[in-house]
Design a protein around this motif. Structure first.
Motif, PDB file in Angstrom:
ATOM      1  N   HIS A  86      27.942 -54.890  37.339  1.00 19.03           N
ATOM      2  CA  HIS A  86      29.163 -55.167  38.106  1.00 19.03           C
ATOM      3  C   HIS A  86      28.958 -54.920  39.604  1.00 19.03           C
ATOM      4  CE1 HIS A  86      31.754 -56.134  34.763  1.00 19.03           C
ATOM      5  NE2 HIS A  86      31.419 -55.021  34.138  1.00 19.03           N
ATOM      6  N   SER A  87      28.220 -53.873  39.948  1.00 18.53           N
ATOM      7  CA  SER A  87      27.992 -53.596  41.374  1.00 18.53           C
ATOM      8  C   SER A  87      27.075 -54.650  41.992  1.00 18.53           C
ATOM      9  CB  SER A  87      27.436 -52.186  41.583  1.00 18.53           C
ATOM     10  OG  SER A  87      26.155 -52.054  41.021  1.00 18.53           O
ATOM     11  N   SER A  88      26.204 -55.260  41.182  1.00 17.88           N
ATOM     12  CA  SER A  88      25.376 -56.358  41.694  1.00 17.88           C
ATOM     13  C   SER A  88      26.268 -57.511  42.140  1.00 17.88           C
ATOM     14  CB  SER A  88      24.404 -56.847  40.614  1.00 17.88           C
ATOM     15  OG  SER A  88      23.454 -55.858  40.304  1.00 17.88           O
ATOM     16  N   CYS A  89      27.260 -57.845  41.317  1.00 19.77           N
ATOM     17  CA  CYS A  89      28.186 -58.916  41.687  1.00 19.77           C
ATOM     18  C   CYS A  89      29.016 -58.533  42.905  1.00 19.77           C
ATOM     19  CB  CYS A  89      29.085 -59.260  40.507  1.00 19.77           C
ATOM     20  SG  CYS A  89      28.222 -60.206  39.228  1.00 19.77           S
ATOM     21  N   ALA A  94      29.986 -59.438  48.643  1.00 19.73           N
ATOM     22  CA  ALA A  94      30.046 -58.932  50.016  1.00 19.73           C
ATOM     23  C   ALA A  94      29.092 -59.661  50.956  1.00 19.73           C
ATOM     24  CB  ALA A  94      29.739 -57.437  50.028  1.00 19.73           C
ATOM     25  N   GLY A  95      28.333 -60.637  50.426  1.00 21.43           N
ATOM     26  CA  GLY A  95      27.464 -61.429  51.291  1.00 21.43           C
ATOM     27  C   GLY A  95      25.983 -61.131  51.175  1.00 21.43           C
ATOM     28  N   ASN A  96      25.594 -60.191  50.319  1.00 20.77           N
ATOM     29  CA  ASN A  96      24.180 -59.905  50.125  1.00 20.77           C
ATOM     30  C   ASN A  96      23.550 -60.969  49.233  1.00 20.77           C
ATOM     31  OD1 ASN A  96      23.858 -57.124  51.351  1.00 20.77           O
ATOM     32  ND2 ASN A  96      25.588 -56.813  49.979  1.00 20.77           N
ATOM     33  N   SER A  97      22.280 -61.253  49.474  1.00 19.06           N
ATOM     34  CA  SER A  97      21.590 -62.221  48.626  1.00 19.06           C
ATOM     35  C   SER A  97      21.217 -61.554  47.300  1.00 19.06           C
ATOM     36  CB  SER A  97      20.317 -62.712  49.319  1.00 19.06           C
ATOM     37  OG  SER A  97      19.333 -61.702  49.326  1.00 19.06           O
ATOM     38  N   PRO A  98      21.090 -62.334  46.238  1.00 22.72           N
ATOM     39  CA  PRO A  98      20.640 -61.756  44.970  1.00 22.72           C
ATOM     40  C   PRO A  98      19.290 -61.057  45.088  1.00 22.72           C
ATOM     41  CG  PRO A  98      21.560 -63.923  44.595  1.00 22.72           C
ATOM     42  CD  PRO A  98      21.475 -63.734  46.091  1.00 22.72           C
ATOM     43  N   ALA A 102      18.516 -57.215  44.157  1.00 18.89           N
ATOM     44  CA  ALA A 102      17.447 -56.848  43.221  1.00 18.89           C
ATOM     45  C   ALA A 102      16.500 -55.827  43.837  1.00 18.89           C
ATOM     46  CB  ALA A 102      16.680 -58.088  42.779  1.00 18.89           C
ATOM     47  N   VAL A 103      16.219 -55.971  45.121  1.00 14.16           N
ATOM     48  CA  VAL A 103      15.338 -54.997  45.805  1.00 14.16           C
ATOM     49  C   VAL A 103      15.980 -53.618  45.762  1.00 14.16           C
ATOM     50  CG1 VAL A 103      14.426 -54.299  48.058  1.00 14.16           C
ATOM     51  CG2 VAL A 103      14.170 -56.660  47.291  1.00 14.16           C
ATOM     52  N   GLN A 126      26.740 -63.459  33.604  1.00 19.15           N
ATOM     53  CA  GLN A 126      27.841 -62.967  32.782  1.00 19.15           C
ATOM     54  C   GLN A 126      29.080 -62.548  33.573  1.00 19.15           C
ATOM     55  OE1 GLN A 126      28.006 -63.203  29.502  1.00 19.15           O
ATOM     56  NE2 GLN A 126      25.987 -64.129  29.551  1.00 19.15           N
ATOM     57  N   PHE A 127      28.889 -61.969  34.750  1.00 19.57           N
ATOM     58  CA  PHE A 127      30.024 -61.364  35.474  1.00 19.57           C
ATOM     59  C   PHE A 127      30.514 -62.142  36.682  1.00 19.57           C
ATOM     60  CE2 PHE A 127      27.823 -57.294  33.934  1.00 19.57           C
ATOM     61  CZ  PHE A 127      28.477 -57.317  32.713  1.00 19.57           C
ATOM     62  N   CYS A 128      29.641 -62.884  37.316  1.00 17.09           N
ATOM     63  CA  CYS A 128      30.059 -63.624  38.516  1.00 17.09           C
ATOM     64  C   CYS A 128      29.353 -64.975  38.590  1.00 17.09           C
ATOM     65  CB  CYS A 128      29.826 -62.798  39.779  1.00 17.09           C
ATOM     66  SG  CYS A 128      28.171 -62.107  39.980  1.00 17.09           S
ATOM     67  N   PRO A 129      29.613 -65.843  37.597  1.00 16.16           N
ATOM     68  CA  PRO A 129      28.931 -67.134  37.559  1.00 16.16           C
ATOM     69  C   PRO A 129      29.205 -68.026  38.762  1.00 16.16           C
ATOM     70  CG  PRO A 129      30.707 -67.055  35.934  1.00 16.16           C
ATOM     71  CD  PRO A 129      30.559 -65.672  36.510  1.00 16.16           C
ATOM     72  N   GLU A 130      30.219 -67.692  39.533  1.00 16.50           N
ATOM     73  CA  GLU A 130      30.485 -68.473  40.756  1.00 16.50           C
ATOM     74  C   GLU A 130      29.353 -68.345  41.760  1.00 16.50           C
ATOM     75  OE1 GLU A 130      32.478 -64.423  41.420  1.00 16.50           O
ATOM     76  OE2 GLU A 130      32.224 -65.792  39.755  1.00 16.50           O
ATOM     77  N   HIS A 131      28.463 -67.381  41.574  1.00 14.49           N
ATOM     78  CA  HIS A 131      27.341 -67.177  42.483  1.00 14.49           C
ATOM     79  C   HIS A 131      26.042 -67.797  41.970  1.00 14.49           C
ATOM     80  CE1 HIS A 131      29.632 -64.715  45.156  1.00 14.49           C
ATOM     81  NE2 HIS A 131      29.881 -63.804  44.237  1.00 14.49           N
ATOM     82  N   LYS A 132      26.083 -68.536  40.872  1.00 15.16           N
ATOM     83  CA  LYS A 132      24.855 -69.141  40.318  1.00 15.16           C
ATOM     84  C   LYS A 132      24.150 -70.013  41.340  1.00 15.16           C
ATOM     85  CE  LYS A 132      25.802 -69.067  35.394  1.00 15.16           C
ATOM     86  NZ  LYS A 132      25.982 -69.890  34.177  1.00 15.16           N
ATOM     87  N   SER A 133      24.893 -70.647  42.218  1.00 12.18           N
ATOM     88  CA  SER A 133      24.270 -71.519  43.220  1.00 12.18           C
ATOM     89  C   SER A 133      23.435 -70.728  44.223  1.00 12.18           C
ATOM     90  CB  SER A 133      25.333 -72.324  43.954  1.00 12.18           C
ATOM     91  OG  SER A 133      26.173 -71.460  44.710  1.00 12.18           O
ATOM     92  N   LYS A 134      23.627 -69.421  44.322  1.00 10.60           N
ATOM     93  CA  LYS A 134      22.874 -68.585  45.261  1.00 10.60           C
ATOM     94  C   LYS A 134      21.545 -68.130  44.671  1.00 10.60           C
ATOM     95  CE  LYS A 134      27.000 -66.888  47.525  1.00 10.60           C
ATOM     96  NZ  LYS A 134      27.829 -65.733  47.845  1.00 10.60           N
ATOM     97  N   LEU A 135      21.360 -68.375  43.386  1.00 12.53           N
ATOM     98  CA  LEU A 135      20.152 -67.908  42.714  1.00 12.53           C
ATOM     99  C   LEU A 135      18.981 -68.812  42.953  1.00 12.53           C
ATOM    100  CD1 LEU A 135      21.751 -66.861  39.327  1.00 12.53           C
ATOM    101  CD2 LEU A 135      21.248 -65.441  41.275  1.00 12.53           C
TER     102      LEU A 135
END
Length: 135
Positions: A86-89, A94-98, A102-103, A126-135
């Motif tokens: 959850h904190s990753s999402c 907040a604008g951090n890259s995946p 991960a780092v 699972q928790f924030c699929p709206e960010h899949k495009s950032k992966l």
């Protein structure tokens, strides 16, 4: 830190994050199927079913996915792993890259860049699929 040092240190991290993400999301449109398949496995391998744990179906899928891939998390409590997901999402919101998330996860967990990337990818799936495009 110079750019060369950063590339040498983190050069493979984006690849590890991407590999983890691809494995975690399983290819995109099939997300509904992957959400439902792990639930019976959880009931079969644990005495408590998903409804007994108080976890959402997404949390159960996340835990099963991450624990299956990273045996080093065996003794880490579910709540700690869920907090990381959850904190990753939240960090990506907040604008951090995946990759940056991960780092930071790797710095805290010491489980390897590929595993940290996998956790972030599974969290996004699972928790924030709206960010899949950032992966």
């Amino acid at each position: 830190m110079s750019t060369r040092t950063r590339i040498a240190k983190y050069g493979c991290l984006p690849i590890a994050v991407l590999v983890g993400i691809i494995i975690a999301i399983g290819g995109g449109e099939d997300d509904t199927t992957s959400d439902t398949k792990p639930t019976p496995t959880a009931s079969a391998t644990k005495s408590a079913g998903p409804e007994d744990t108080g976890h959402t179906p997404q949390e159960t899928a996340f835990l099963l996915t991450v624990r299956a891939k990273i045996p080093a998390l065996e003794k880490v409590p579910d709540e700690q792993i869920l907090d990381l997901g959850h904190s990753s999402c939240t960090a990506i919101d907040a604008g951090n890259s995946p990759t940056a998330v991960a780092v930071r996860a790797e710095e805290g967990l010491q489980i390897g860049a590929e595993n940290s990337g996998y956790i972030v990818g599974a969290a996004v799936s699972q928790f924030c699929p709206e960010h899949k495009s950032k992966l």
